[in-house]
Structures are given as C-alpha cells and as structure tokens.
Enzyme design. Structure first.
Site, PDB file in Angstrom:
ATOM      1  N   CYS A   1      -4.015  -0.539  -2.933  1.00 14.15           N
ATOM      2  CA  CYS A   1      -4.414  -1.692  -3.740  1.00 14.15           C
ATOM      3  C   CYS A   1      -4.241  -3.020  -3.004  1.00 14.15           C
ATOM      4  O   CYS A   1      -4.532  -4.062  -3.548  1.00 14.15           O
ATOM      5  CB  CYS A   1      -3.562  -1.745  -4.994  1.00 14.15           C
ATOM      6  SG  CYS A   1      -1.830  -2.071  -4.625  1.00 14.15           S
TER       7      CYS A   1
HETATM    8  N1  PPS Z   1       1.659  -3.096 -10.514  1.00 13.58           N
HETATM    9  C1  PPS Z   1       2.693  -2.953  -9.686  1.00 13.58           C
HETATM   10  N2  PPS Z   1       3.818  -3.669  -9.884  1.00 13.58           N
HETATM   11  C2  PPS Z   1       4.869  -3.534  -9.041  1.00 13.58           C
HETATM   12  N3  PPS Z   1       4.892  -2.679  -7.989  1.00 13.58           N
HETATM   13  C3  PPS Z   1       3.798  -1.932  -7.766  1.00 13.58           C
HETATM   14  C4  PPS Z   1       2.642  -2.045  -8.574  1.00 13.58           C
HETATM   15  N4  PPS Z   1       1.707  -1.167  -8.110  1.00 13.58           N
HETATM   16  C5  PPS Z   1       2.253  -0.552  -7.052  1.00 13.58           C
HETATM   17  N5  PPS Z   1       3.514  -0.996  -6.834  1.00 13.58           N
HETATM   18  C6  PPS Z   1       4.457  -0.557  -5.786  1.00 13.58           C
HETATM   19  O1  PPS Z   1       3.764   0.321  -4.882  1.00 13.58           O
HETATM   20  C7  PPS Z   1       4.262   1.669  -5.038  1.00 13.58           C
HETATM   21  C8  PPS Z   1       3.154   2.666  -4.848  1.00 13.58           C
HETATM   22  O2  PPS Z   1       2.227   2.518  -5.897  1.00 13.58           O
HETATM   23  P1  PPS Z   1       0.931   3.411  -6.032  1.00 13.58           P
HETATM   24  O3  PPS Z   1       1.141   4.735  -5.398  1.00 13.58           O
HETATM   25  O4  PPS Z   1       0.533   3.327  -7.454  1.00 13.58           O
HETATM   26  O5  PPS Z   1      -0.135   2.712  -5.100  1.00 13.58           O
HETATM   27  S1  PPS Z   1      -0.735   1.265  -5.075  1.00 13.58           S
HETATM   28  O6  PPS Z   1       0.327   0.366  -4.549  1.00 13.58           O
HETATM   29  O7  PPS Z   1      -1.151   0.904  -6.442  1.00 13.58           O
HETATM   30  O8  PPS Z   1      -1.898   1.325  -4.134  1.00 13.58           O
HETATM   31  C9  PPS Z   1       4.870   1.658  -6.417  1.00 13.58           C
HETATM   32  O9  PPS Z   1       5.764   2.733  -6.582  1.00 13.58           O
HETATM   33  P2  PPS Z   1       6.366   3.154  -8.030  1.00 13.58           P
HETATM   34  O10 PPS Z   1       7.656   2.404  -8.162  1.00 13.58           O
HETATM   35  O11 PPS Z   1       6.565   4.627  -7.937  1.00 13.58           O
HETATM   36  O12 PPS Z   1       5.383   2.746  -9.082  1.00 13.58           O
HETATM   37  C10 PPS Z   1       5.546   0.303  -6.405  1.00 13.58           C
HETATM   38  O13 PPS Z   1       6.667   0.289  -5.563  1.00 13.58           O
END
Ligand code: PPS
Length: 286
Positions: A249
């Site tokens: 993202c």
């Molecule tokens: N919206 C939002 N807010 C805060 N942090 C976020 C967000 N989207 C991604 N992350 C961070 O990125 C980790 C990996 O997310 P994803 O595998 O969903 O991928 S991506 O970042 O959306 O591409 C994700 O890991 P998790 O903690 O397991 O959700 C976060 O560390």
C-alpha cells in the site's frame, strides 16, 4: 533474558545506527524469540509505537506486549497507531474497539488530511480514486497520515506486522531496519509463518477479525480485498489487490519517493486543469 552486552545500550535515533550495527544486531535478534525481541525493543528503542491494521501478526504482537506489560506490572507499554483510510471493513473498526477494550491500550487514529468521512473524501477526490490514480490514493490515505502521525507524536521507532512468509517485497525483510526518513522499524515476527501466528492467536485467545472465520487471511480496504473463493485463500495475501501487479500500500516504501511521485502527479493534474480552462476561455472569446 540476559542481553548480549554489545546490544545493551539505549538507542536514541535511527541515524546513529550504521549498516554494520544493523547487520550485527539482526544476526543477534535472529537468535531470539518474538517475546525476547519485543522485550529488547521496549528497553532499548526510542519513542516506540506499534503501527497496526489489526492484522493477525499485529494482534499476536499486541498480545505479547500486553503480557510483557503485565509481567512488569505496568500499563500497556507500546501505544498503537491506526491509519483509518475511511475504506476499512466495519469488522476491522469493530475489532479496533474490541482490542482497545481488551488490552486497555492507547490508540491513536489518523485519517486523511482533508477528510474525516468517506463522503468528504469522495467529494474532494472522486468516488474511485484508487482505480484512477492508485499512487495518489495510497499517498493520501496511508503515506501522508503515517508521516503526520510520526511527526505529531515524535515517533522514533515503530513495530510493524510484516513477515517474510508474506512474500513479495517482504521476502527478505530484516527484524530491525531504518527507513529513508531515519525511522527505526522493528518486524518482530519477521520469521514466523502464517500457521505460527494463527496457532498463537488461538492458543492465547487473542481477539481477531470476524472476516477471518469467513476465509480471509489478509484484510485491507474493502474495495481492494477480494472475498475468498469456496476453497478459501491459498496464498496469505492473494486476496489483496487481486489480479494487479501491486502488493503493497506504499506505507513500507521509500517515503521521499512516494512524496515526490505524489507532488509530480498533483502538478500534472493542475497543469491539465489549467490547459482545460485556457481552451474553454479561448473557445468563448473566438
Ligand atoms: N491502516 C494501517 N494502519 C496502521 N498500520 C498499518 C495499516 N496498514 C498496514 N499497516 C502496517 O503494515 C503491516 C502489514 O499490513 P498489510 O499486510 O495489511 O499490508 S499493507 O501495509 O496494507 O500493504 C500491518 O501489520 P498488522 O499489525 O498485522 O496489521 C501494520 O504494521
């Protein structure tokens, strides 16, 4: 946990960490369990936050930090940052609330700069910006709000939920890294696979997203997260931006490059707009 004396000093900022230090500390962190890595991080990293979209990895991490905090008889020791893109599933927002209630963890929510509701965002940028210009979309809903959060909260280190087994750009991520802005990033579960995370979640009764029980494995914005087919999702992140080249993202890409691309796209749009006005004015006067 006896910490190797070589790594037992307080870190003050990412800029003080040389490549050699990072190589060495990663070799060391590699030998520790996620719980030990988190304990080291809590004790040695400056202004530490956890950035999470409440994915399974982040949830397991949250639970581990909670256990460390309880053991030390302290309030939850690492506050959370959640970037609300305005396009999350209701189940994700509900989970955010449930986690706050379960863990009593401070949660900071950041939304796009110019909108606090989806309707406001769409009035400004159209109804499907992610289709029209995905880089601008990523910048507005994730990259810029993250940078704003880091600056506002004076964040110097963040814990993320990225793992090597998620493949793509993550295949070789280290446990500790410093990004192009000098922010320290810790990926404590970098070496775990999906099954290890899921086993931890179940064994520790960690709250998780209701969509997981419908076969989803990785959950982002509802417009770019595909519903699983009857046989579920094989690859862990295959439901994200399905059928597209894209697999990230923008949050974990170089910030300065993302900002430069956003500024260039904005300038181009403004020039096109100006040209349209000039042509319209020329037609009226002709
Ligand atoms: N919206 C939002 N807010 C805060 N942090 C976020 C967000 N989207 C991604 N992350 C961070 O990125 C980790 C990996 O997310 P994803 O595998 O969903 O991928 S991506 O970042 O959306 O591409 C994700 O890991 P998790 O903690 O397991 O959700 C976060 O560390």
């Amino acid at each position: 946990m006896p910490i190797s004396t070589q790594f037992n000093t307080q870190i003050h900022s990412g800029s003080e960490l040389s490549k050699e230090y990072l190589d060495n500390i990663n070799k060391y962190l590699w030998t520790l369990s996620p719980n030990e890595i988190l304990t080291w991080a809590i004790d040695h990293l400056p202004n530490l936050y956890q950035t999470t979209a409440f994915g399974l990895t982040g949830l397991a991490t949250l639970d581990m930090i909670n256990k460390i905090s309880i053991e030390r008889e302290q309030a939850h020791m690492v506050p959370l940052i959640f970037l609300d893109t305005l396009y999350h599933f209701d189940e994700t927002l509900e989970l955010a609330q449930r986690c706050q209630d379960t863990y009593n963890v401070p949660l900071r929510v950041f939304k796009p700069m110019d909108a606090s509701t989806t309707a406001e965002f769409e009035r400004e940028h159209g109804t499907e910006l992610w289709k029209v210009d995905e880089d601008t979309y990523d910048y507005l809903v994730k990259v810029e709000p993250a940078r704003r959060a880091y600056e506002e909260l004076d964040v110097k280190s963040v814990i993320t939920g990225r793992r090597r087994s998620q493949r793509g750009d993550r295949e070789n991520i280290p446990i500790l890294e410093v990004d192009d802005t000098g922010l320290i990033k810790l990926n404590p579960l970098a070496l775990w696979d999906f099954q290890q995370v899921w086993t931890y979640i179940r064994a520790n009764e960690v709250p998780y997203n209701a969509l997981i029980d419908q076969g989803y494995k990785s959950i982002g914005d509802h417009h770019s997260t595909k519903a699983p087919s009857a046989h579920g999702q094989e690859g862990e992140r295959e439901g994200r931006w399905a059928g597209q080249q894209k697999s990230e993202c923008g949050l974990h890409k170089d910030y300065f490059k993302m900002r430069a691309a956003f500024m260039a796209a904005k300038k181009k749009r403004q020039e096109q707009e100006q040209q349209r006005h000039q042509s319209a004015a020329a037609m009226i006067t002709a």
